[in-house]
Design an enzyme around this catalytic site. Structure first.
Site, PDB file in Angstrom:
ATOM      1  N   ASP A  19      -0.417   3.933  -1.674  1.00 28.53           N
ATOM      2  CA  ASP A  19       0.943   3.859  -1.137  1.00 28.53           C
ATOM      3  C   ASP A  19       1.728   2.696  -1.752  1.00 28.53           C
ATOM      4  O   ASP A  19       1.145   1.697  -2.173  1.00 28.53           O
ATOM      5  CB  ASP A  19       0.880   3.716   0.390  1.00 28.53           C
ATOM      6  CG  ASP A  19       2.187   4.098   1.073  1.00 28.53           C
ATOM      7  OD1 ASP A  19       3.074   4.672   0.400  1.00 28.53           O
ATOM      8  OD2 ASP A  19       2.327   3.814   2.273  1.00 28.53           O
ATOM      9  N   ASN A  67       4.806  15.238   2.359  1.00 24.03           N
ATOM     10  CA  ASN A  67       5.563  14.753   1.195  1.00 24.03           C
ATOM     11  C   ASN A  67       6.461  15.840   0.575  1.00 24.03           C
ATOM     12  O   ASN A  67       7.386  15.540  -0.178  1.00 24.03           O
ATOM     13  CB  ASN A  67       4.642  14.180   0.104  1.00 24.03           C
ATOM     14  CG  ASN A  67       4.026  12.835   0.470  1.00 24.03           C
ATOM     15  OD1 ASN A  67       2.916  12.519   0.013  1.00 24.03           O
ATOM     16  ND2 ASN A  67       4.727  12.033   1.267  1.00 24.03           N
TER      17      ASN A  67
HETATM   18  C1  IPE Z   1       0.827   8.793   2.596  1.00 23.33           C
HETATM   19  O1  IPE Z   1       1.886   8.016   2.154  1.00 23.33           O
HETATM   20  C2  IPE Z   1       0.569   9.904   1.643  1.00 23.33           C
HETATM   21  C3  IPE Z   1       0.095   9.506   0.315  1.00 23.33           C
HETATM   22  C4  IPE Z   1      -0.245   8.303  -0.053  1.00 23.33           C
HETATM   23  C5  IPE Z   1      -0.048  10.574  -0.614  1.00 23.33           C
HETATM   24  P1  IPE Z   1       3.354   8.221   2.730  1.00 23.33           P
HETATM   25  O2  IPE Z   1       4.204   7.210   2.062  1.00 23.33           O
HETATM   26  O3  IPE Z   1       3.749   9.634   2.604  1.00 23.33           O
HETATM   27  O4  IPE Z   1       3.138   7.888   4.268  1.00 23.33           O
HETATM   28  P2  IPE Z   1       4.161   7.438   5.390  1.00 23.33           P
HETATM   29  O5  IPE Z   1       5.272   8.432   5.397  1.00 23.33           O
HETATM   30  O6  IPE Z   1       4.650   6.059   5.026  1.00 23.33           O
HETATM   31  O7  IPE Z   1       3.358   7.411   6.642  1.00 23.33           O
HETATM   32  C1  IPE Z   2       2.830   6.682  -2.652  1.00 25.38           C
HETATM   33  O1  IPE Z   2       3.973   5.896  -2.813  1.00 25.38           O
HETATM   34  C2  IPE Z   2       2.886   7.969  -3.439  1.00 25.38           C
HETATM   35  C3  IPE Z   2       3.146   9.176  -2.638  1.00 25.38           C
HETATM   36  C4  IPE Z   2       3.185   9.226  -1.332  1.00 25.38           C
HETATM   37  C5  IPE Z   2       3.364  10.401  -3.352  1.00 25.38           C
HETATM   38  P1  IPE Z   2       5.296   6.170  -2.012  1.00 25.38           P
HETATM   39  O2  IPE Z   2       6.140   7.115  -2.805  1.00 25.38           O
HETATM   40  O3  IPE Z   2       5.014   6.599  -0.632  1.00 25.38           O
HETATM   41  O4  IPE Z   2       5.961   4.732  -2.038  1.00 25.38           O
HETATM   42  P2  IPE Z   2       6.736   4.037  -0.834  1.00 25.38           P
HETATM   43  O5  IPE Z   2       5.832   4.079   0.347  1.00 25.38           O
HETATM   44  O6  IPE Z   2       7.996   4.807  -0.615  1.00 25.38           O
HETATM   45  O7  IPE Z   2       6.967   2.647  -1.311  1.00 25.38           O
HETATM   46 MG    MG Z   3       4.751   5.615   1.112  1.00 28.03          MG
END
Ligand code: IPE
Ligand code: IPE
Ligand code: MG
Length: 247
Positions: A19, A67
């Site tokens: 993340d 997502n």
């Molecule tokens: C969790 O991250 C999913 C992945 C790392 C693929 P998100 O960024 O989607 O999670 P939330 O929305 O902050 O809980």
């Molecule tokens: C994790 O990074 C990757 C996916 C969930 C696909 P994020 O895209 O969630 O990055 P933040 O949480 O918005 O910084």
């Molecule tokens: Mg995230």
């Protein structure tokens, strides 16, 4: 670089919620997708390092069922990145004896991406080294509901009796049927939640959270987390004395 010497007890199954790609980019006034691109570089390094360390199972949360509700342009860019990653890395996985597989709702993935993912799974199916599992379009509640549905079908058809539904038999209907439960879960970016990842399987997993965003996560951070894992006492409901064999 930190030495490996301290790593006497590795997790058999390491799971990671990758993340913070977006925040990494935003902090640098870059587009989110640049953060995802850098995140792919971290994936390559972490996969190689875990395989070298001798970790048996590595499971990476790469794209959640939720997502899909991100802006269309970001979703498209992520799918393209995924396709390029798998095309570029399949040969290395074959050479490094890594067995690749995916979990999640495969029917929602674009057909071309799925083609290359299946190709990678097929070409590495005979490998005996680390099992690398990518969770894609994955949601644990959906997984548990789907497993329950399959079990209900078996019961309705008379092939399974309700008495046969146990923790062990239920787990066989989950996507992770060929994996032991994770021993250690790392989540980057400072968020302290599970976000619908492996809800059933994480029941007794040791959880570890780091402030580092995924693109900044590196070998030293991985070793630091794994060293931390050594100090955890896993009690599984028992007392400390029992676990230490004193009673
Ligand atoms: C969790 O991250 C999913 C992945 C790392 C693929 P998100 O960024 O989607 O999670 P939330 O929305 O902050 O809980
Ligand atoms: C994790 O990074 C990757 C996916 C969930 C696909 P994020 O895209 O969630 O990055 P933040 O949480 O918005 O910084
Ligand atoms: Mg995230």
């Amino acid at each position: 670089m930190m030495p490996h010497g301290k790593l006497s007890k590795l997790p058999t199954h390491l799971a990671i919620i990758m993340d913070g790609n977006g925040r990494w980019a935003k902090a640098r006034m870059l587009q989110r997708i640049i953060g995802h691109q850098r995140g792919v570089e971290t994936v390559k390094k972490v996969v190689e390092e875990c395989s070298n360390l001798g970790i048996r199972y590595l499971t990476l949360f790469a794209f959640s069922a939720e997502n899909w509700f991100r802006p269309k342009t970001e979703v498209k860019a992520l799918m393209l990145l995924l396709k390029h990653y798998i095309i570029a890395e399949t040969r290395r996985m074959v050479e490094d004896n890594i067995r690749f597989q995916i979990i999640g709702n495969r029917s929602e993935l674009p057909v071309d991406v799925l083609h290359y993912l299946d190709e990678a799974s097929r070409l590495t199916a005979g490998n005996s080294g680390m099992i690398l599992t990518l969770a894609l379009s994955y949601g644990a509640r959906q997984e548990i509901a789907a497993a329950s549905k399959r079990i209900a079908v078996e019961v309705a058809a008379g092939r399974l009796s309700p008495e046969e539904i146990t923790e062990e038999s239920f787990a066989r209907y989950l996507d992770t049927t060929n994996l032991p439960d994770p021993d250690f879960l790392i989540r980057t970016s400072g968020e302290m939640r599970i976000s619908n990842f492996l809800l059933w399987q994480l029941a007794y997993t040791e959880l570890y959270f780091t402030e580092k965003n995924w693109p900044d996560f590196d070998r030293d951070e991985l070793i630091k987390a794994l060293v931390h894992f050594q100090s955890r006492e896993r009690r599984f409901g028992k007392t400390s004395d029992q676990v230490k064999g004193r009673v």
